[in-house]
Motif scaffolding. Sequence first.
Motif, short mmCIF file in Angstrom:
data_model
loop_
_atom_site.label_atom_id
_atom_site.label_comp_id
_atom_site.label_asym_id
_atom_site.label_seq_id
_atom_site.Cartn_x
_atom_site.Cartn_y
_atom_site.Cartn_z
N MET A 39 4.09 8.72 85.45
CA MET A 39 4.10 9.53 86.66
C MET A 39 5.13 8.99 87.66
SD MET A 39 1.06 10.25 89.45
CE MET A 39 1.16 8.62 90.16
N ILE A 40 5.20 7.66 87.77
CA ILE A 40 6.15 7.03 88.69
C ILE A 40 7.57 7.28 88.22
CG2 ILE A 40 6.91 4.81 89.64
CD1 ILE A 40 4.04 3.83 89.34
N PHE A 41 7.80 7.14 86.91
CA PHE A 41 9.14 7.35 86.38
C PHE A 41 9.59 8.80 86.57
CE2 PHE A 41 7.82 3.79 83.33
CZ PHE A 41 8.28 2.83 84.21
N ARG A 42 8.64 9.74 86.45
CA ARG A 42 8.99 11.15 86.67
C ARG A 42 9.45 11.39 88.11
NH1 ARG A 42 4.15 12.37 83.87
NH2 ARG A 42 3.18 12.90 85.85
N GLU A 43 8.76 10.76 89.04
CA GLU A 43 9.14 10.91 90.45
C GLU A 43 10.49 10.24 90.72
OE1 GLU A 43 7.64 12.77 92.68
OE2 GLU A 43 6.19 13.35 91.15
N ALA A 44 10.69 9.05 90.15
CA ALA A 44 11.95 8.34 90.37
C ALA A 44 13.12 9.10 89.74
CB ALA A 44 11.87 6.93 89.78
N ALA A 45 12.85 9.84 88.65
CA ALA A 45 13.91 10.59 87.98
C ALA A 45 14.49 11.69 88.85
CB ALA A 45 13.38 11.19 86.67
N ASN A 46 13.79 12.03 89.94
CA ASN A 46 14.33 13.03 90.86
C ASN A 46 15.52 12.50 91.67
OD1 ASN A 46 12.39 14.99 90.17
ND2 ASN A 46 10.91 14.11 91.59
N TYR A 47 15.76 11.20 91.56
CA TYR A 47 16.86 10.56 92.30
C TYR A 47 17.73 9.76 91.32
CZ TYR A 47 13.52 11.77 95.90
OH TYR A 47 12.64 12.45 96.71
N TYR A 110 18.05 -3.21 98.21
CA TYR A 110 18.10 -1.98 99.01
C TYR A 110 17.74 -0.76 98.16
CZ TYR A 110 19.89 1.99 101.60
OH TYR A 110 19.99 3.20 102.22
N PHE A 111 18.40 -0.60 97.01
CA PHE A 111 18.18 0.60 96.21
C PHE A 111 16.77 0.64 95.61
CE2 PHE A 111 22.94 0.43 95.83
CZ PHE A 111 23.17 1.56 96.59
N VAL A 112 16.30 -0.51 95.15
CA VAL A 112 14.96 -0.54 94.56
C VAL A 112 13.91 -0.29 95.64
CG1 VAL A 112 13.26 -2.05 93.48
CG2 VAL A 112 15.58 -1.98 92.59
N SER A 113 14.06 -0.90 96.81
CA SER A 113 13.10 -0.69 97.90
C SER A 113 13.15 0.76 98.37
CB SER A 113 13.41 -1.63 99.07
OG SER A 113 13.28 -2.98 98.67
N TRP A 114 14.35 1.34 98.45
CA TRP A 114 14.48 2.74 98.83
C TRP A 114 13.73 3.64 97.84
CZ3 TRP A 114 16.02 7.40 96.99
CH2 TRP A 114 16.34 8.39 97.90
N LEU A 115 13.91 3.35 96.56
CA LEU A 115 13.21 4.14 95.54
C LEU A 115 11.70 3.99 95.68
CD1 LEU A 115 15.40 3.57 92.36
CD2 LEU A 115 14.83 5.79 93.37
N GLY A 116 11.23 2.75 95.93
CA GLY A 116 9.80 2.52 96.08
C GLY A 116 9.22 3.33 97.22
N GLU A 117 9.86 3.29 98.38
CA GLU A 117 9.38 4.03 99.53
C GLU A 117 9.45 5.54 99.30
OE1 GLU A 117 7.97 2.91 102.12
OE2 GLU A 117 8.40 0.75 102.07
N ARG A 118 10.55 6.00 98.68
CA ARG A 118 10.73 7.43 98.46
C ARG A 118 9.72 7.98 97.46
NH1 ARG A 118 11.99 10.98 101.59
NH2 ARG A 118 10.04 11.78 100.79
N VAL A 119 9.51 7.24 96.37
CA VAL A 119 8.56 7.68 95.34
C VAL A 119 7.15 7.74 95.92
CG1 VAL A 119 7.40 6.95 93.22
CG2 VAL A 119 9.90 6.99 93.32
N VAL A 120 6.77 6.72 96.68
CA VAL A 120 5.43 6.71 97.28
C VAL A 120 5.28 7.86 98.27
CG1 VAL A 120 3.97 5.44 98.90
CG2 VAL A 120 4.94 4.28 96.94
N ALA A 121 6.32 8.11 99.08
CA ALA A 121 6.26 9.23 100.02
C ALA A 121 6.08 10.55 99.28
CB ALA A 121 7.52 9.25 100.88
N ASP A 122 6.82 10.74 98.18
CA ASP A 122 6.72 11.98 97.41
C ASP A 122 5.34 12.14 96.78
OD1 ASP A 122 9.30 12.50 98.10
OD2 ASP A 122 10.18 12.02 96.15
N ILE A 123 4.81 11.04 96.25
CA ILE A 123 3.48 11.11 95.63
C ILE A 123 2.43 11.43 96.68
CG2 ILE A 123 1.68 9.74 94.50
CD1 ILE A 123 3.90 8.32 92.95
N VAL A 161 4.83 -1.72 92.89
CA VAL A 161 5.30 -1.64 91.50
C VAL A 161 6.75 -1.16 91.45
CG1 VAL A 161 5.04 -0.33 89.36
CG2 VAL A 161 3.05 -1.39 90.41
N VAL A 162 7.04 -0.07 92.17
CA VAL A 162 8.39 0.49 92.14
C VAL A 162 9.37 -0.41 92.87
CG1 VAL A 162 9.82 2.49 92.69
CG2 VAL A 162 7.45 2.81 91.99
N GLY A 163 8.97 -0.88 94.05
CA GLY A 163 9.90 -1.63 94.88
C GLY A 163 10.09 -3.07 94.48
N THR A 164 9.16 -3.62 93.71
CA THR A 164 9.26 -5.05 93.36
C THR A 164 9.00 -5.30 91.89
OG1 THR A 164 8.51 -5.64 95.59
CG2 THR A 164 8.41 -7.35 93.91
#
Length: 612
Positions: A39-47, A110-123, A161-164
């Motif tokens: 589920m997380i990978f699907r959300e991250a794949a949007n970016y 920066y990029f990993v933390s951005w993805l973590g915050e963005r994925v969590v916001a989308d979920i 998980v996503v950010g770290t």
Amino acid sequence: MDADTSQPEARPARRGFFRRSTAIEGEAKPARTLGPLTMIFREAANYPGRVALALVALFVTAAATLAIPNGFKLIIDRGFAGGADDIGRWFQYLLVIVGVLAIGTALRFYFVSWLGERVVADIRLKVQNNLLRLAPGFYEENSPKEIASRMTADTALIEQVVGTTISVALRNLLMAAGGTAYLFWLAPQLTVGLMIGIPVVILPIVFFGRRIRNVSRSSQDRIADVGAMIAEVLAAMKIVQAFNQERREGERFAAAVERTFATAKRRILLRAVMTATIILVVFGAITLVMWRGAIAVTSGEISGGTIAAFVITGILVAGAFGALTEVYGELLRGAGAASRLEELLEEQPAIAPPARPLALPEPPRGSLSFRGVSFRYPTRLETPALKEFTLEVEPGETVALVGPSGAGKSTVFQLAERFFDPQAGTIRLDGVPLTSADPAEIRKRIALVPQDGVLFSANARDNLRYGAWDASDEDIWEAARAANAERFLRELPEGLDTYLGESGTRLSGGQQQRLAIARALLRDAPILLLDEATSALDAESERLVQQALDRLMTERTTLVIAHRLATVRAADRIVVMDEGRIVEQGTHAQLTEAGGLYSRLAALQFAPSEAA
């Protein structure tokens, strides 16, 4: 008459996500596999662009880290052999590697933390949007506190998980694979010995790590107990002091603190033993490798730079393998959190618009029809809330529902707004069956004044225009005037912009109720559902609220759960309910003379002079 309590309190759900979930409230248990992380990978794949940049930075930092041992090898083997100029050149090479590592690490973070915050916001947005689709019955079957926990604690785990965690796992995987290959290239024989020794390093980490995690969880539970005890006692301080229980509460708190300390001591002892064991094993292994390497250097089998690079790389590889064992546990916890959130995402609303909803007639008439309606709440299927209930409410008519607690009065309201569908019979609004219409369109034609005047943690303006979000200030003041709320609203420090506190707690009960009436006035709907809430108010507040209710009910179809004789007498018709059925209908005078259930209720609950 008392408010209807036919609707049961939420019990363990017969359907819904609790039936599938095994997690305790507020904490996600580790999953058995990493499958839910898809589920997380699907959300991250949007970016994809951000993911690609994060992966590039990850590869660069892993390569730069592994290049550092090679830098030391070149300094020792070539720099020392060539003199000061060569030493400077190879140190400059090392500095370039360090610079690349620093920049790559910053970009990776920066990029990993951005993805973590963005994925969590989308979920969070997706889960919340789905929760808003679900019928209110879902939240009566399932604990809103548990749902809130999933939206906060579980998404925080996913963010970690996503950010770290995933970043750390990939970096250590690259380090372990690349470092091992480099070790074999440097010194194959020493590498074989090191590979045999790596499990000796990992085993104590895994052994102690599991026990420390369990003890840490117990420690967090003890700390949570202390926090809950503090909140409970402070919230009930008047009771504690009124009954002179300060000493007992102090002793109880001291016992809880000591239990927390005892658990913490176990955790500290385990960490101390683990640290000593790991230092002994790791540095012992390094010493043995260096010993064997030093012999190889003296015999000319390998160079001094090679043994230095080998030792540094060996430390990096051992650390990478050790970190992977820890990261795997974190990934399983993240998978557990993801599976709990996915259950919320997959939950389908029990009340949904039909594929081709029928349009409600225009202009609205405001008629309501219940024909042969039978209904049982999903949490109490053995007890019917309504049985063969038939009621025709004409446009503009005021119908008062009276009866003992549990008679089914509130159930009529919930079915009218289509929060539930009956198991038998039909309910029609302006001639259209509710099941054939869009629930949103049905509710646009209904204004609700609940018994407790529910307000939100917002300012007065937003609470008032909840009935019509596009209402102007002029409309808001007009509704406030009609609801007898204008005076106290103008006296607020910032007028309509005054924050009313959590659930409107900065207002009195009468003021909250008048705001709820003004909100219903702004709704300007043809049908009014009024759970009259004047019984708990003082005489002055009751008078003001009753005046506002009289204005609100004018020229509207009104169903009112009646508590006061004034409302009963003003009704065009009184419907007396008992055990989910209509047992009497008529006016106040007719029902009083009939000597039935209404007459008995009036004699018990109304003042003798009024009931006469």
